[in-house]
Write a protein that holds these residues in place. Structure first.
Motif, PDB file in Angstrom:
ATOM      1  N   VAL A 162      85.413   2.180  85.869  1.00 53.94           N
ATOM      2  CA  VAL A 162      83.981   2.496  85.999  1.00 53.94           C
ATOM      3  C   VAL A 162      83.302   1.463  86.896  1.00 53.94           C
ATOM      4  O   VAL A 162      83.570   0.264  86.809  1.00 53.94           O
ATOM      5  N   LEU A 163      82.436   1.947  87.773  1.00 54.05           N
ATOM      6  CA  LEU A 163      81.559   1.074  88.559  1.00 54.05           C
ATOM      7  C   LEU A 163      80.126   1.421  88.150  1.00 54.05           C
ATOM      8  O   LEU A 163      79.646   2.521  88.413  1.00 54.05           O
ATOM      9  N   PRO A 178      71.163  -3.046  80.351  1.00 48.14           N
ATOM     10  CA  PRO A 178      72.621  -3.017  80.554  1.00 48.14           C
ATOM     11  C   PRO A 178      73.362  -2.566  79.289  1.00 48.14           C
ATOM     12  O   PRO A 178      74.356  -1.853  79.372  1.00 48.14           O
ATOM     13  N   GLN A 179      72.855  -2.982  78.114  1.00 45.70           N
ATOM     14  CA  GLN A 179      73.499  -2.595  76.854  1.00 45.70           C
ATOM     15  C   GLN A 179      73.477  -1.077  76.683  1.00 45.70           C
ATOM     16  O   GLN A 179      74.482  -0.469  76.317  1.00 45.70           O
ATOM     17  N   GLN A 180      72.318  -0.462  76.955  1.00 50.53           N
ATOM     18  CA  GLN A 180      72.204   1.004  76.836  1.00 50.53           C
ATOM     19  C   GLN A 180      73.157   1.695  77.807  1.00 50.53           C
ATOM     20  O   GLN A 180      73.834   2.657  77.453  1.00 50.53           O
ATOM     21  N   LEU A 181      73.202   1.177  79.042  1.00 53.34           N
ATOM     22  CA  LEU A 181      74.060   1.780  80.064  1.00 53.34           C
ATOM     23  C   LEU A 181      75.527   1.729  79.635  1.00 53.34           C
ATOM     24  O   LEU A 181      76.260   2.714  79.762  1.00 53.34           O
ATOM     25  N   PHE A 182      75.942   0.575  79.083  1.00 46.10           N
ATOM     26  CA  PHE A 182      77.349   0.445  78.693  1.00 46.10           C
ATOM     27  C   PHE A 182      77.677   1.203  77.412  1.00 46.10           C
ATOM     28  O   PHE A 182      78.832   1.580  77.201  1.00 46.10           O
ATOM     29  N   ARG A 183      76.669   1.446  76.572  1.00 46.10           N
ATOM     30  CA  ARG A 183      76.893   2.327  75.412  1.00 46.10           C
ATOM     31  C   ARG A 183      77.234   3.727  75.915  1.00 46.10           C
ATOM     32  O   ARG A 183      78.130   4.382  75.406  1.00 46.10           O
ATOM     33  N   GLU A 184      76.515   4.161  76.952  1.00 42.62           N
ATOM     34  CA  GLU A 184      76.795   5.468  77.571  1.00 42.62           C
ATOM     35  C   GLU A 184      78.205   5.507  78.149  1.00 42.62           C
ATOM     36  O   GLU A 184      78.936   6.469  77.967  1.00 42.62           O
ATOM     37  N   GLY A 190      85.160   6.076  77.083  1.00 39.96           N
ATOM     38  CA  GLY A 190      86.026   5.292  76.198  1.00 39.96           C
ATOM     39  C   GLY A 190      86.092   3.833  76.641  1.00 39.96           C
ATOM     40  O   GLY A 190      85.240   3.363  77.398  1.00 39.96           O
ATOM     41  N   ASP A 191      87.102   3.127  76.175  1.00 40.05           N
ATOM     42  CA  ASP A 191      87.237   1.694  76.480  1.00 40.05           C
ATOM     43  C   ASP A 191      87.914   1.539  77.842  1.00 40.05           C
ATOM     44  O   ASP A 191      89.105   1.283  77.933  1.00 40.05           O
TER      45      ASP A 191
END
Ligand SMILES: [Fe+2]
Length: 284
Positions: A162-163, A178-184, A190-191
């Motif tokens: 992912v970029l 950034p936290q919200q974006l990475f939750r998405e 997935g991981d």
């Protein structure tokens, strides 16, 4: 005073004058070099999480150009990027300086997209420039992908990373964190090994909390003036000997790389801090 002493003092004055002139010449020469000569620097970043097919993947990072041209039509910069043989090119903010930078940006971006796919995130200067809307139109036209609080999936021979990119905090007040974006990212992908493009260099805690594997930042200009054994002298927040001026920083599972950038602000010339084309090579 006898004529012998007068002659002696005149000679000494002339010598001091010549020494000062010589010193100023050296400083001028170094200053010219520190602003005009691009240095390409390659860095490897390894992670066990990286898919095998991305081993050796080359990311060229350009940061903080502030509308500066290197050669006619940015030819010197384009040559440096081409020589780095990138898989992708990322621009981490402060590309333009003001609302008049549009046609300059268009010329450069058109040449960059011919080399490799180009991704962009905003810096504080885009939001202050009055030229952001025009710049985003130009980018759409050139095929540059602006990652304003969103992500894209990069594929290589069937494997994915992912970029993601976040807008500068000087952007919209209600923007995604950034936290919200990475939750998405995690909910949808997935991981997965994730790279974050983020202009600001002084938010490693936030990026680590979000869970990015690698963060590419700028903003610090390498401390504008650099001295051997000391590093950057002053950063763009007017902090002396600031942390996060250049290179790698680690928190938890997040590796942050801070580019020294390419341009200048406030018309202050860089010193012993050559414009940097950073090449990040991903390693399994
Ligand atoms: Fe900046």
């Amino acid at each position: 005073m006898s004529s012998h002493y007068k002659k002696h003092f005149r000679k000494r004055r002339r010598r001091t004058f010549l020494a000062i002139l010589f010193l100023l010449g050296i400083i001028a020469l170094f200053t010219y070099d520190s602003n005009a000569r691009i240095i390409t620097e390659e860095f490897s970043v390894s992670s066990g999480k990286l898919p095998a097919n991305f081993d050796g993947y080359r990311i060229v990072q350009l940061s903080d150009l502030h509308g500066k041209s290197f050669g006619n039509g940015s030819s010197e910069l384009v040559k440096a990027v081409k020589n780095a043989k990138p898989d992708i090119i990322v621009i981490t903010g402060d590309l333009i300086e003001d609302s008049k930078s549009g046609s300059w940006a268009q010329t450069l971006l058109k040449k960059l997209v011919d080399i490799a796919p180009v991704y962009f995130v905003t810096g504080n200067h885009e939001w202050a420039s009055g030229g952001l809307v025009e710049l985003l139109y130009i980018m759409e036209d050139c095929g540059v992908k602006a990652l304003g609080n969103k992500y894209t999936v990069l594929e290589k021979d069937g494997e994915k990373i992912v970029l993601a990119g976040i807008d500068d905090p000087n952007g919209l007040a209600d923007q995604k964190t950034p936290q919200q974006l990475f939750r998405e990212v995690r909910a949808e992908q997935g991981d997965i090994y994730s790279i974050l493009l983020a202009h600001r260099n002084n938010r490693l805690d936030t990026y680590a909390e979000a869970g990015a594997d690698l963060v590419l930042c700028g903003h610090g200009h390498g401390g504008i003036w650099r001295l051997p054994f000391v590093g950057g002298i002053i950063d763009v927040n007017r902090t002396l000997i600031a942390k996060y001026d250049s290179g790698f920083y680690i928190k938890d599972n997040t590796v942050q790389f801070v580019s020294r950038g390419l341009g200048t602000i406030w018309h202050i010339p860089r010193f012993l801090n050559n414009p940097q084309v950073a090449v990040i090579v991903l390693k399994k």
